[in-house]
Motif scaffolding. Structure first.
Motif, PDB file in Angstrom:
ATOM      1  N   PRO A 116       0.820  -1.206   0.000  1.00 15.61           N
ATOM      2  CA  PRO A 116       0.000   0.000   0.000  1.00 15.61           C
ATOM      3  C   PRO A 116       0.860   1.264   0.000  1.00 15.61           C
ATOM      4  N   THR A 117       0.227   2.376  -0.270  1.00 18.34           N
ATOM      5  CA  THR A 117       0.914   3.662  -0.254  1.00 18.34           C
ATOM      6  C   THR A 117       1.557   3.912   1.102  1.00 18.34           C
ATOM      7  N   ALA A 118       2.732   4.529   1.096  1.00 19.86           N
ATOM      8  CA  ALA A 118       3.478   4.913   2.306  1.00 19.86           C
ATOM      9  C   ALA A 118       4.043   3.724   3.072  1.00 19.86           C
ATOM     10  N   SER A 119       4.173   2.570   2.412  1.00 15.54           N
ATOM     11  CA  SER A 119       4.686   1.386   3.113  1.00 15.54           C
ATOM     12  C   SER A 119       6.202   1.232   3.025  1.00 15.54           C
ATOM     13  N   GLY A 120       6.884   2.107   2.276  1.00 17.43           N
ATOM     14  CA  GLY A 120       8.342   2.064   2.226  1.00 17.43           C
ATOM     15  C   GLY A 120       8.918   1.377   1.008  1.00 17.43           C
ATOM     16  N   LYS A 121       8.180   1.345  -0.093  1.00 15.85           N
ATOM     17  CA  LYS A 121       8.627   0.620  -1.289  1.00 15.85           C
ATOM     18  C   LYS A 121       9.870   1.251  -1.913  1.00 15.85           C
ATOM     19  N   VAL A 168       6.859  -9.586  -3.749  1.00 18.13           N
ATOM     20  CA  VAL A 168       7.086  -9.305  -2.333  1.00 18.13           C
ATOM     21  C   VAL A 168       6.283  -8.057  -1.988  1.00 18.13           C
ATOM     22  N   SER A 169       5.515  -8.149  -0.910  1.00 25.38           N
ATOM     23  CA  SER A 169       4.600  -7.065  -0.555  1.00 25.38           C
ATOM     24  C   SER A 169       4.880  -6.571   0.858  1.00 25.38           C
ATOM     25  N   LEU A 170       5.042  -5.258   0.982  1.00 23.95           N
ATOM     26  CA  LEU A 170       5.203  -4.611   2.280  1.00 23.95           C
ATOM     27  C   LEU A 170       3.819  -4.258   2.812  1.00 23.95           C
ATOM     28  N   GLU A 171       3.409  -4.905   3.890  1.00 29.00           N
ATOM     29  CA  GLU A 171       2.068  -4.715   4.430  1.00 29.00           C
ATOM     30  C   GLU A 171       2.131  -4.518   5.943  1.00 29.00           C
ATOM     31  N   PRO A 172       1.247  -3.686   6.494  1.00 25.87           N
ATOM     32  CA  PRO A 172       1.332  -3.356   7.922  1.00 25.87           C
ATOM     33  C   PRO A 172       0.641  -4.384   8.822  1.00 25.87           C
ATOM     34  N   SER A 173       1.311  -4.745   9.902  1.00 24.50           N
ATOM     35  CA  SER A 173       0.654  -5.542  10.941  1.00 24.50           C
ATOM     36  C   SER A 173      -0.208  -4.650  11.822  1.00 24.50           C
ATOM     37  N   ASP A 174       0.065  -3.348  11.779  1.00 23.47           N
ATOM     38  CA  ASP A 174      -0.649  -2.364  12.589  1.00 23.47           C
ATOM     39  C   ASP A 174      -1.152  -1.265  11.661  1.00 23.47           C
ATOM     40  N   ARG A 175      -2.465  -1.261  11.398  1.00 20.63           N
ATOM     41  CA  ARG A 175      -3.013  -0.278  10.458  1.00 20.63           C
ATOM     42  C   ARG A 175      -2.798   1.146  10.961  1.00 20.63           C
ATOM     43  N   ALA A 176      -2.791   1.346  12.283  1.00 23.21           N
ATOM     44  CA  ALA A 176      -2.583   2.686  12.836  1.00 23.21           C
ATOM     45  C   ALA A 176      -1.195   3.209  12.473  1.00 23.21           C
ATOM     46  N   ALA A 207      -5.165   3.085   0.527  1.00 17.88           N
ATOM     47  CA  ALA A 207      -4.404   1.998   1.155  1.00 17.88           C
ATOM     48  C   ALA A 207      -5.310   0.813   1.474  1.00 17.88           C
ATOM     49  N   LYS A 208      -6.522   1.094   1.928  1.00 19.90           N
ATOM     50  CA  LYS A 208      -7.470   0.020   2.221  1.00 19.90           C
ATOM     51  C   LYS A 208      -7.793  -0.784   0.968  1.00 19.90           C
ATOM     52  N   ARG A 209      -8.023  -0.092  -0.159  1.00 18.06           N
ATOM     53  CA  ARG A 209      -8.307  -0.799  -1.416  1.00 18.06           C
ATOM     54  C   ARG A 209      -7.100  -1.618  -1.859  1.00 18.06           C
ATOM     55  N   GLN A 210      -5.916  -1.054  -1.711  1.00 15.57           N
ATOM     56  CA  GLN A 210      -4.707  -1.785  -2.106  1.00 15.57           C
ATOM     57  C   GLN A 210      -4.547  -3.059  -1.280  1.00 15.57           C
ATOM     58  N   LEU A 211      -4.788  -2.976   0.015  1.00 10.38           N
ATOM     59  CA  LEU A 211      -4.664  -4.153   0.872  1.00 10.38           C
ATOM     60  C   LEU A 211      -5.715  -5.202   0.527  1.00 10.38           C
ATOM     61  N   ASP A 258       6.290  -7.408   6.988  1.00 12.32           N
ATOM     62  CA  ASP A 258       5.641  -6.413   7.837  1.00 12.32           C
ATOM     63  C   ASP A 258       6.368  -5.076   7.691  1.00 12.32           C
ATOM     64  N   CYS A 259       5.714  -4.112   7.063  1.00 12.53           N
ATOM     65  CA  CYS A 259       6.371  -2.824   6.828  1.00 12.53           C
ATOM     66  C   CYS A 259       6.524  -2.020   8.110  1.00 12.53           C
ATOM     67  N   CYS A 260       5.879  -2.442   9.198  1.00 10.38           N
ATOM     68  CA  CYS A 260       6.039  -1.757  10.479  1.00 10.38           C
ATOM     69  C   CYS A 260       7.382  -2.081  11.136  1.00 10.38           C
ATOM     70  N   ALA A 261       8.006  -3.167  10.718  1.00  6.66           N
ATOM     71  CA  ALA A 261       9.261  -3.604  11.339  1.00  6.66           C
ATOM     72  C   ALA A 261      10.405  -2.680  10.961  1.00  6.66           C
ATOM     73  N   ALA A 262      11.330  -2.481  11.888  1.00  6.86           N
ATOM     74  CA  ALA A 262      12.465  -1.592  11.639  1.00  6.86           C
ATOM     75  C   ALA A 262      13.340  -2.093  10.496  1.00  6.86           C
ATOM     76  N   ASP A 263      13.415  -3.413  10.306  1.00 11.91           N
ATOM     77  CA  ASP A 263      14.260  -3.988   9.262  1.00 11.91           C
ATOM     78  C   ASP A 263      13.445  -4.426   8.052  1.00 11.91           C
ATOM     79  N   ALA A 264      12.282  -3.804   7.833  1.00 13.96           N
ATOM     80  CA  ALA A 264      11.392  -4.228   6.751  1.00 13.96           C
ATOM     81  C   ALA A 264      12.075  -4.173   5.388  1.00 13.96           C
ATOM     82  N   ALA A 265      12.789  -3.084   5.105  1.00 14.52           N
ATOM     83  CA  ALA A 265      13.437  -2.953   3.794  1.00 14.52           C
ATOM     84  C   ALA A 265      14.447  -4.071   3.571  1.00 14.52           C
TER      85      ALA A 265
END
Length: 314
Positions: free
Chosen positions: A18-23, A200-208, A279-283, A296-303
């Motif tokens: 989704p948008t803003a996930s760090g791609k 490979v998809s960067l997705e949040p475990s925490d939507r907030a 972002a909701k539609r993308q997910l 999990d894009c929320c993780a510090a080492d996601a990239a």
């Protein structure tokens, strides 16, 4: 004499989310590990002059690795999923012919489906019909047209938000031109599918967490001069809010702000809300792709984790 088996090409690497996930950060990190070129898979980055509000990679970032399908059309033009698939296939072949590897990066999942599965044969755009639908929307509002869509194509209405003008318009257009609901066309056999993909998809475990990122990124865009960019686009005189380019999230709400339909605070709030809906539609699209590898894009080492999974495609 038996022929030797044909060598199967390695899957094409795809980095999505989704948008803003760090791609962008993950893609540039991978570029330091592999000899690759980036093919943008983003329906907003194709437009020239729309840089800040699309979070377009900077000149410095684009200097680090070749990028394709960025700044390819004017915002007065349209750029379809079919055109993306055609050009992406050609780019993949050309990049590999030069001994390098393509990396598709972006969150426009319709583009990904067009490349991977082919497109169903749908009626082309009808400018006169679109103008009539837009006039009705100005009088009745898009929710009223969404209600009509729910009567003639309940399946499409269920997945389209009542305020999603572009998709409501297209679904009603297909129904009027073909006499069939848009959803029924997906039962038809599409054209030949494209290459194998390693997604490979960067997705949040925490939507907030993602919502905070969206708000922070918009604030950074505003600080970088997004409103000035909007003013320059509006001052051209050849753009209007019904164009696909001006329907991009942030730009549609910004146009309303410049027209005096809302104040600066409302503009920012509406742009954040629209980006969250994107972002909701993308997910939702991503959850329908069972073969993707999720980080999990929320993780510090996601990239770094995304890079490791993308390298596995070799």
């Amino acid at each position: 004499m038996a022929q030797a088996p044909t060598r199967r090409e390695a899957p094409v690497r795809v980095l999505t989310g989704p948008t803003a996930s760090g791609k962008t950060a993950a893609a540039l990190l991978l570029a330091h590990r592999l000899d690759l070129e980036i093919v943008s898979m983003d329906s907003a980055l194709v437009y020239r002059g729309m840089d800040i509000g699309t979070a377009k990679p900077s000149r410095e970032e684009r200097a680090q690795v070749p990028h394709h399908l960025i700044d390819v059309v004017e915002p007065t033009e349209s750029f379809s999923a079919a055109r993306f698939a055609e050009q992406a296939r050609a780019l993949i072949a050309d990049i590999r012919a030069r001994g390098r590897e393509p990396l598709l990066v972006g969150g426009t999942l319709l583009y990904l489906r067009a490349l991977q599965q082919g497109l169903h044969q749908l009626p082309g755009a009808d400018p006169e019909l679109r103008a009539r639908l837009e006039q009705r929307a100005r009088v009745e509002g898009w929710p009223a047209l969404h209600a009509q869509l729910a009567r003639v194509d309940p399946a499409s209405a269920a997945r389209i938000e009542p305020a999603d003008a572009q998709r409501i318009q297209r679904a009603l257009e297909v129904w009027e031109l073909s006499g069939r609901p848009l959803s029924s066309h997906f039962d038809d056999a599409p054209e030949a599918p494209g290459p194998d993909l390693h997604v490979v998809s960067l997705e949040p475990s925490d939507r907030a967490w993602l919502h905070r990122r969206i708000a922070e990124r918009l604030r950074a865009m505003l600080d970088a001069g997004f409103v000035d960019e909007l003013r320059a686009l509006r001052a051209r005189g050849d753009l209007h809010p019904e164009l696909p380019s001006m329907r991009c999230v942030g730009y549609r709400q910004g146009w309303d702000y410049l027209e005096g339909a809302c104040d600066a605070g409302q503009f920012e709030a509406r742009a954040v809300a629209a980006t969250r809906q994107l972002a909701k539609r993308q997910l939702t699209w991503l959850r329908a792709m069972p073969r993707r590898r999720v980080v999990d894009c929320c993780a510090a080492d996601a990239a770094a984790r995304a890079v490791d999974l993308l390298i596995e495609a070799a």
